[in-house]
Design a protein around this motif. Sequence first.
Motif, PDB file in Angstrom:
ATOM      1  N   ASN A   1       0.868  -1.165   0.000  1.00 32.45           N
ATOM      2  CA  ASN A   1       0.000   0.000   0.000  1.00 32.45           C
ATOM      3  C   ASN A   1       0.911   1.224   0.000  1.00 32.45           C
ATOM      4  O   ASN A   1       1.953   1.222   0.662  1.00 32.45           O
ATOM      5  N   VAL A   2       0.539   2.266  -0.731  1.00 26.79           N
ATOM      6  CA  VAL A   2       1.335   3.496  -0.754  1.00 26.79           C
ATOM      7  C   VAL A   2       0.540   4.595  -0.059  1.00 26.79           C
ATOM      8  O   VAL A   2      -0.642   4.804  -0.371  1.00 26.79           O
ATOM      9  N   LEU A   3       1.187   5.277   0.895  1.00 28.59           N
ATOM     10  CA  LEU A   3       0.500   6.323   1.655  1.00 28.59           C
ATOM     11  C   LEU A   3       1.238   7.649   1.574  1.00 28.59           C
ATOM     12  O   LEU A   3       2.476   7.672   1.551  1.00 28.59           O
ATOM     13  N   GLY A   4       0.481   8.725   1.548  1.00 31.56           N
ATOM     14  CA  GLY A   4       1.047  10.073   1.611  1.00 31.56           C
ATOM     15  C   GLY A   4       0.264  10.877   2.624  1.00 31.56           C
ATOM     16  O   GLY A   4      -0.962  10.772   2.689  1.00 31.56           O
TER      17      GLY A   4
ATOM     18  N   ILE B   1      -4.242  14.290   7.133  1.00 30.20           N
ATOM     19  CA  ILE B   1      -4.988  13.759   5.997  1.00 30.20           C
ATOM     20  C   ILE B   1      -4.072  12.753   5.321  1.00 30.20           C
ATOM     21  O   ILE B   1      -2.923  13.077   4.983  1.00 30.20           O
ATOM     22  N   ARG B   2      -4.548  11.523   5.167  1.00 29.29           N
ATOM     23  CA  ARG B   2      -3.727  10.504   4.507  1.00 29.29           C
ATOM     24  C   ARG B   2      -4.369  10.094   3.193  1.00 29.29           C
ATOM     25  O   ARG B   2      -5.538   9.716   3.162  1.00 29.29           O
ATOM     26  N   VAL B   3      -3.572  10.176   2.136  1.00 28.61           N
ATOM     27  CA  VAL B   3      -3.982   9.608   0.855  1.00 28.61           C
ATOM     28  C   VAL B   3      -3.508   8.156   0.867  1.00 28.61           C
ATOM     29  O   VAL B   3      -2.320   7.885   1.036  1.00 28.61           O
ATOM     30  N   MET B   4      -4.443   7.238   0.730  1.00 25.02           N
ATOM     31  CA  MET B   4      -4.124   5.812   0.761  1.00 25.02           C
ATOM     32  C   MET B   4      -4.342   5.228  -0.628  1.00 25.02           C
ATOM     33  O   MET B   4      -5.448   5.286  -1.154  1.00 25.02           O
ATOM     34  N   LEU B   5      -3.274   4.694  -1.216  1.00 21.22           N
ATOM     35  CA  LEU B   5      -3.386   4.031  -2.512  1.00 21.22           C
ATOM     36  C   LEU B   5      -3.258   2.530  -2.249  1.00 21.22           C
ATOM     37  O   LEU B   5      -2.162   2.010  -2.021  1.00 21.22           O
ATOM     38  N   PHE B   6      -4.395   1.879  -2.232  1.00 18.59           N
ATOM     39  CA  PHE B   6      -4.468   0.470  -1.833  1.00 18.59           C
ATOM     40  C   PHE B   6      -3.833  -0.450  -2.872  1.00 18.59           C
ATOM     41  O   PHE B   6      -3.930  -0.214  -4.079  1.00 18.59           O
ATOM     42  N   ALA B   7      -3.245  -1.534  -2.387  1.00 15.79           N
ATOM     43  CA  ALA B   7      -2.653  -2.565  -3.235  1.00 15.79           C
ATOM     44  C   ALA B   7      -3.661  -3.679  -3.496  1.00 15.79           C
ATOM     45  O   ALA B   7      -4.479  -4.008  -2.630  1.00 15.79           O
TER      46      ALA B   7
END
Length: 470
Positions: A264-267, A322-328
Amino acid sequence: MKKIAMIALGCALGFAAGPSVAQDSALTQDIMDHADALGKRALASSLTEDVITSLTTEVGHRLAGTANDKKGRDWALAKMTAMGFDRVWEEPVTIPLWHRGTASARVTAPYQHNMAIVALGNSIATPEGGLTAEIAHFDEYKDLVAAPVGSLDGKIAYISFRMENTGVRGAKGYGYAGQARRNGSVAAAKAGASAIIIRSIGSDDNRTPHTGSMNYAEGVKQIPAGAISNPDADNLDRIIKSGKPVTVELNMTSHSHDPVVTYNVLGEITGTDDPEKAVMIGAHLDSWDLATGALDDGTGVSIMMSAAKHIIDGGKKPKRSIRVMLFAAEEEGLYGAHEYVRAHKEDHKDFDNTILGAEWDSGTGRIINFAPGVGSTSLNVVREMGKVFAPYGVSTLMTNSAKGQSDMSALGNAGMPAINFGMEPTNYFDFHHTPNDTLDKVDMPAITHNAAIYAMFAYMAATVDVDYKK
Ligand SMILES: [Zn+2]
């Protein structure tokens, strides 16, 4: 600016003159005004279009566990770092690695036709050289489930049910029709079938079959599973109606490898007052491999990243993060989401710090409504946020049962309060999971509008002093 965004911008300009909120409300006029400014900033920007163009052009498909999946993650990490996020990182997720291989299908009797077919995700191969067998036809999934044990010995089960574009939960919609894809192989194998083919779960009339994940069950024989295009299914149905036995030759080489680790990629935009607590806005970074995953879910990725960038550029930090979550690996079965829940409940024990979540995994449709799923005391404040969305053409639904879309539903079902944004009807299911899921299908003004709504939502939700569980 394109036409739709301009209309929304015009409406938004009227906002300052709109109803003001009582002083004692947690959602202050300051917060609402800044949210509205973020919305206007987003509508005047081409960033959402730029991000999805970059992703689909520079990375392409993002099938989980492949080299392209890694390319996608590297792209996301670099992009969010360049955008000025305070923190960008990855969290590991173990997934099965599936390889599509090739698939072909041919009616061999009573007439001869080549069919456009794709393997369903997770499917095994046919025996080497393929298999030829008589078709056993079922109108829909539930009829196949009722087939007696042994009644399909040596046959290829075929489900001809056609989904209609009646929304995800419609009686003939994606959820209902999709049972054939998700669980058809188990039902067919229980009755003795040696393979299953289904009419694609899609609303188009193109010879572009739709892939999508399918499941095997413990203790039930694994059989190969493929989907044929709607026109090929129409043709097969006509042949079946003739009453003559129909045989099909099926050859598939898809197969699974040992599990691999993806991420998962988080920002994060770190909050000023309570940085451990975070509002999560998410999308899935992975896609199927037949196209560039523009609608599914490149739009969501670009909406979330650009919404956050507008908040960064807006100059006011939220109180909570605030977290942007790019799910795998959403497509194979929400692997990234389930692992996030597991890891943050069991290992980090900080799952409750994800205080509210919202995903976009709906393609290109313009957001037209806002549906909360929060505690009864925070509901009033959440509904007040709806007043900020109203001039943008987004109405607040009076329900309070949202669990989150796609990946976010795994977090919602694990106890995280959630928001769902609903959209205008689109032709999403004409292109979903096909070689036609490409950038030209994306309505850029619509996703720009959606980024404006997510920017406003994330800023307000992270800044207003309220506990969404209560
Ligand atoms: Zn998706």
